[in-house]
Design an enzyme around this catalytic site. Structure first.
Site, mmCIF file in Angstrom:
data_model
loop_
_atom_site.group_PDB
_atom_site.id
_atom_site.type_symbol
_atom_site.label_atom_id
_atom_site.label_comp_id
_atom_site.label_asym_id
_atom_site.label_seq_id
_atom_site.Cartn_x
_atom_site.Cartn_y
_atom_site.Cartn_z
ATOM 1 N N ARG A 86 -21.158 -20.135 74.163
ATOM 2 C CA ARG A 86 -20.259 -21.278 74.317
ATOM 3 C C ARG A 86 -18.963 -21.013 73.558
ATOM 4 O O ARG A 86 -18.950 -20.383 72.512
ATOM 5 C CB ARG A 86 -20.915 -22.553 73.782
ATOM 6 C CG ARG A 86 -21.992 -23.122 74.710
ATOM 7 C CD ARG A 86 -22.547 -24.431 74.186
ATOM 8 N NE ARG A 86 -23.272 -24.252 72.954
ATOM 9 C CZ ARG A 86 -22.818 -24.507 71.736
ATOM 10 N NH1 ARG A 86 -21.603 -25.017 71.571
ATOM 11 N NH2 ARG A 86 -23.545 -24.292 70.679
ATOM 12 N N TYR A 226 -21.069 -18.171 81.479
ATOM 13 C CA TYR A 226 -22.208 -18.147 80.563
ATOM 14 C C TYR A 226 -22.748 -19.515 80.187
ATOM 15 O O TYR A 226 -21.985 -20.393 79.769
ATOM 16 C CB TYR A 226 -21.833 -17.401 79.269
ATOM 17 C CG TYR A 226 -23.054 -16.850 78.575
ATOM 18 C CD1 TYR A 226 -23.591 -15.635 78.984
ATOM 19 C CD2 TYR A 226 -23.692 -17.546 77.569
ATOM 20 C CE1 TYR A 226 -24.734 -15.126 78.391
ATOM 21 C CE2 TYR A 226 -24.836 -17.049 76.963
ATOM 22 C CZ TYR A 226 -25.349 -15.826 77.377
ATOM 23 O OH TYR A 226 -26.472 -15.327 76.798
ATOM 24 N N LYS A 235 -24.996 -28.832 78.756
ATOM 25 C CA LYS A 235 -24.264 -29.405 77.622
ATOM 26 C C LYS A 235 -23.144 -30.337 78.087
ATOM 27 O O LYS A 235 -22.907 -31.392 77.496
ATOM 28 C CB LYS A 235 -23.699 -28.283 76.729
ATOM 29 C CG LYS A 235 -24.790 -27.431 76.085
ATOM 30 C CD LYS A 235 -25.678 -28.265 75.255
ATOM 31 C CE LYS A 235 -26.980 -27.745 74.736
ATOM 32 N NZ LYS A 235 -27.279 -26.452 74.281
ATOM 33 N N HIS A 255 -29.227 -33.708 71.218
ATOM 34 C CA HIS A 255 -29.552 -32.276 71.233
ATOM 35 C C HIS A 255 -30.906 -32.100 70.549
ATOM 36 O O HIS A 255 -30.986 -31.666 69.409
ATOM 37 C CB HIS A 255 -28.447 -31.536 70.475
ATOM 38 C CG HIS A 255 -28.448 -30.052 70.654
ATOM 39 N ND1 HIS A 255 -27.761 -29.218 69.805
ATOM 40 C CD2 HIS A 255 -29.028 -29.248 71.586
ATOM 41 C CE1 HIS A 255 -27.929 -27.958 70.196
ATOM 42 N NE2 HIS A 255 -28.682 -27.953 71.269
ATOM 43 N N SER A 277 -27.739 -25.383 67.461
ATOM 44 C CA SER A 277 -28.032 -24.253 68.337
ATOM 45 C C SER A 277 -28.584 -23.080 67.528
ATOM 46 O O SER A 277 -28.065 -22.756 66.461
ATOM 47 C CB SER A 277 -26.763 -23.831 69.070
ATOM 48 O OG SER A 277 -26.251 -24.926 69.786
ATOM 49 N N CYS A 279 -31.339 -22.814 65.873
ATOM 50 C CA CYS A 279 -31.937 -23.200 64.587
ATOM 51 C C CYS A 279 -33.376 -23.669 64.733
ATOM 52 O O CYS A 279 -33.924 -24.282 63.814
ATOM 53 C CB CYS A 279 -31.089 -24.259 63.899
ATOM 54 S SG CYS A 279 -29.524 -23.607 63.316
ATOM 55 N N ASP A 302 -34.488 -28.872 74.292
ATOM 56 C CA ASP A 302 -33.050 -28.806 73.973
ATOM 57 C C ASP A 302 -32.332 -30.147 74.072
ATOM 58 O O ASP A 302 -31.463 -30.420 73.262
ATOM 59 C CB ASP A 302 -32.362 -27.784 74.891
ATOM 60 C CG ASP A 302 -30.995 -27.345 74.374
ATOM 61 O OD1 ASP A 302 -30.921 -26.939 73.190
ATOM 62 O OD2 ASP A 302 -30.012 -27.422 75.123
ATOM 63 N N ARG A 395 -30.485 -14.655 76.282
ATOM 64 C CA ARG A 395 -31.271 -15.849 76.633
ATOM 65 C C ARG A 395 -32.286 -15.556 77.727
ATOM 66 O O ARG A 395 -32.048 -14.729 78.611
ATOM 67 C CB ARG A 395 -30.317 -16.948 77.136
ATOM 68 C CG ARG A 395 -29.286 -17.407 76.101
ATOM 69 C CD ARG A 395 -29.780 -18.588 75.331
ATOM 70 N NE ARG A 395 -28.945 -18.915 74.166
ATOM 71 C CZ ARG A 395 -29.136 -20.005 73.426
ATOM 72 N NH1 ARG A 395 -30.071 -20.868 73.723
ATOM 73 N NH2 ARG A 395 -28.380 -20.224 72.364
#
Ligand code: GTP
Ligand code: SPV
Ligand code: MN
Length: 614
Positions: A86, A226, A235, A255, A277, A279, A302, A395
């Site tokens: 991002r 991406y 998002k 989130h 993100s 974590c 997420d 990912r």
């Protein structure tokens, strides 16, 4: 259903469209006129279409078909090295008034931005196919389904959106039936092709713009292919635009993961958790409990939408249908549930390394790396290389329905009642393993002051401590102080007796030896069971200036490999560390200006007094 319409001169887009939804047909016509694609393809989301698109992506070199039986029906993709995460600096909230975007967002004047966008998008799909993806975030049979339509010139985005959310003919039919509103989302990689020009495997553009118009609920994304920049249901819609919808309609877009835990006695508990993100959300969402008799099931990893229910409880759903999970660190020893889901195939791996036997590899998949790989940049790689084989933000994109431990409530449009909410970050110091908030407002204070060291999930420096309110810093679609106010208001609409408990957690604190003190991963079970015992009034806690922390005896530690020192280091509340933390929080709160709600300021004042007295 009509599939592809060639944009020859005089082509009648509306006549060739598979829908009578007028607003949608207008949207598609307008964008086609602006971006001048060669073809329009209405995505039906079916198997045959997916096979054709993935074949085309393989032929174009965007996807590599994996031949290893360990990864059935799966593909590897390699992005341009400049397009790997991002881009927060290039992400914009274009509200009418600057103060409605607040200090956490990059604001641009909407009119000026519209001019910029019409320049960028003008002819941007030339030589390409424009895909129209109708989708719904959350179950299609929800009382108030939230529709979107992503227009994109990337087939990789279509194939990924098919995993990540409910797309195609069914949401389109329902949209038409309800004559429903939808969030218009336009995406272009920003690489028009001249006649005869050879395409590259991963087209993109340096001038990236990820743009949101909160009042008109529009998304425009240019230049990146991406993840969160391009899969616009994720998002951009389900967090930034949905947070604004939630503000106006009385709910929360967060989130967060959602986890269901069942005790040996058969009692069920639903826990959500907001961590920034990279974590630990996906890992916690897929936990294998290490304590006898406990079972875990997942609902999401997420994004969570939370609304007050009819009986004053807070109900949560996951609007997505797939994982876009961090690959590095995911392996059989750390996250067997993710590995089992991945092993069923049907996945797209982006920026992982290729093995010689037609599979993918990333750091942490196996303890020892293979003797030879093709790294994410397409270069030969051997274990003595001084660079990782997979990009740190590589990912896996995998259907959530392939999870063995998926809770059946995942499909329930009414969602589940939350018993606890966790806020967590990646902090080497200061923040203990787990702290219980005294009450809801104190819990919102935990969220408002949440902090974490930055990761590779976003472009920029890694490892710097930054405040990340409710792990939503890059995703709040409006003013951050108003967002905290909204959290207070949503709880006002709920039954105070039924509000979830709020807990601050930190799996990443360092001990005196400089190593992460708490074993983490599956052993976080022991923190979850302490939390549940607290909710049920069964566990001891220590009153500290910052909240309620476990006494060492109150944690179930049998069979855990941890030294007394490491345990002490992970639970410690250090007044000196907290005085420094308070100074930092004060600087942070100043940035909110007048929009910081008074009850949260009062919490800070009280914390200061308690720490000073300690
Ligand atoms: P996004 O998908 O970017 O939102 O990330 P996420 O929050 O889902 O994070 P994820 O679960 O993928 O974990 C990211 C990294 O944190 C991985 O490298 C994990 O190995 C690591 N991690 C997760 N849980 C723990 C834990 O309990 N302890 C330690 N030490 N590391 C963890
Ligand atoms: C995150 O960064 O929080 C992610 C990955 O989940 S992305 O979809 O790229 O936003
Ligand atoms: Mn995330």
């Amino acid at each position: 259903m009509v599939a592809t319409v060639a944009m020859t001169p005089g082509a009648d887009i509306v006549a060739e469209s598979p829908t009578t939804h007028t607003a949608l047909n207008e949207f598609v016509s307008q964008i086609a006129e602006l971006t001048t694609p060669d073809r329009i393809h209405w995505v039906d989301g079916g198997e045959a279409e997916n096979r054709r698109l993935t074949d085309e992506l393989v032929a174009a070199g965007t996807l590599t078909r994996l031949t290893s039986p360990e990864f059935p029906n799966s593909y590897a993709a390699f992005s341009d090295p400049s397009d790997v995460a991002r881009v927060e600096e290039s992400t914009f909230i274009c509200s009418e008034r600057e103060e409605d975007a607040g200090f956490t967002n990059n604001w641009r004047d909407p009119e000026e931005m519209r001019r910029t966008l019409s320049g960028l998008f003008s002819g941007s799909m030339a030589g390409r196919t424009m895909y129209v993806i109708p989708f719904v975030m959350g179950p299609l049979d929800a009382a108030d389904p939230k529709f979107g339509v992503e227009i994109t010139d990337s087939a990789y985005v279509v194939a990924s959106m098919r995993i990540m959310t409910r797309i195609g003919a069914r949401p389109l039919a329902r949209m038409e039936e309800l004559d429903a509103e939808f969030v218009p989302a336009v995406h272009s990689v920003g690489a028009p092709l001249a006649p005869g020009e050879q395409d590259v495997p991963w087209p993109c553009h340096d001038d990236k713009h990820i743009v949101h118009f909160p009042e008109t609920r529009e998304i425009w994304s240019f230049g990146s292919g991406y993840g969160g920049n391009a899969l616009l249901g994720k998002k951009c819609f389900a967090l930034r635009i949905a947070s604004v919808m939630g503000r106006d309609e009385g709910w929360l877009a967060e989130h967060m993961l959602i986890l269901k835990l069942t005790s040996p006695q058969g009692r069920t508990h639903y826990i959500s958790g907001a961590f920034p993100s990279a974590c630990g959300k996906t890992n916690l969402a897929l936990i294998d409990p290490t304590l006898e008799g406990w079972t875990a099931e997942t609902l999401g990893d997420d994004i969570t939408w939370i609304r007050p229910g009819d009986d004053g409880e807070l109900r949560a759903i996951n609007p997505e249908t797939g994982y876009f999970g961090v690959a590095p660190g995911t392996g059989w020893s750390t996250n067997a549930n993710a590995m089992r889901a991945i092993a069923k195939g049907n996945s797209i791996f982006t920026n992982c390394a290729l093995t010689d036997d037609g599979g993918v590899w990333w750091e942490g998949l196996t303890e020892e790396p293979p003797a030879h790989l093709i790294d994410w940049k397409g270069e030969d790689w051997t274990p003595d290389a001084d660079r990782p084989a997979a990009h740190p933000n590589a990912r896996f994109c995998t259907p959530i329905e392939q999870t063995d431990m998926l809770a059946e409530e995942f499909h329930a449009p009414e969602g589940v009642t939350l018993d606890a909410i966790l806020f967590g970050g990646r902090r080497k110091t200061t923040i203990p393993l787990v702290t219980e908030a005294r009450d809801w407002t104190h819990g919102i204070f935990f969220g408002a002051t949440l902090s974490s060291e930055t990761t590779a999930a976003a472009a920029g420096e890694v490892g710097r401590v930054r405040r990340d309110p409710m792990a939503m810093l890059p995703f709040i679609g409006y003013d951050a102080g108003d967002y905290l106010k909204h959290w207070i208001e949503v709880s006002g609409a709920a039954d105070p007796e039924k509000l979830p408990g709020i807990f601050l957690v930190n799996w990443f604190r360092r001990g005196r030896d400089g190593k992460i003190a708490w074993p983490g991963f599956a052993e976080n079970t022991r923190v979850l069971t302490w939390i549940i015992a607290r909710l049920e009034g069964r566990a001891e806690a220590r009153e500290t200036p910052i909240g309620l922390t476990p006494t060492p005896e109150s944690l179930e530690l049998e069979g855990l490999d941890i030294s007394d020192e490491a345990l002490e280091d992970s639970l410690r509340v250090d007044p000196a560390e907290w005085r420094a933390e308070l100074d930092d929080i004060e600087v942070w709160f100043d940035r909110f200006g007048d929009s910081m709600p008074q009850p949260i300021l009062d919490e800070l004042q009280q914390l200061r007094e308690r720490v000073d007295a300690a």
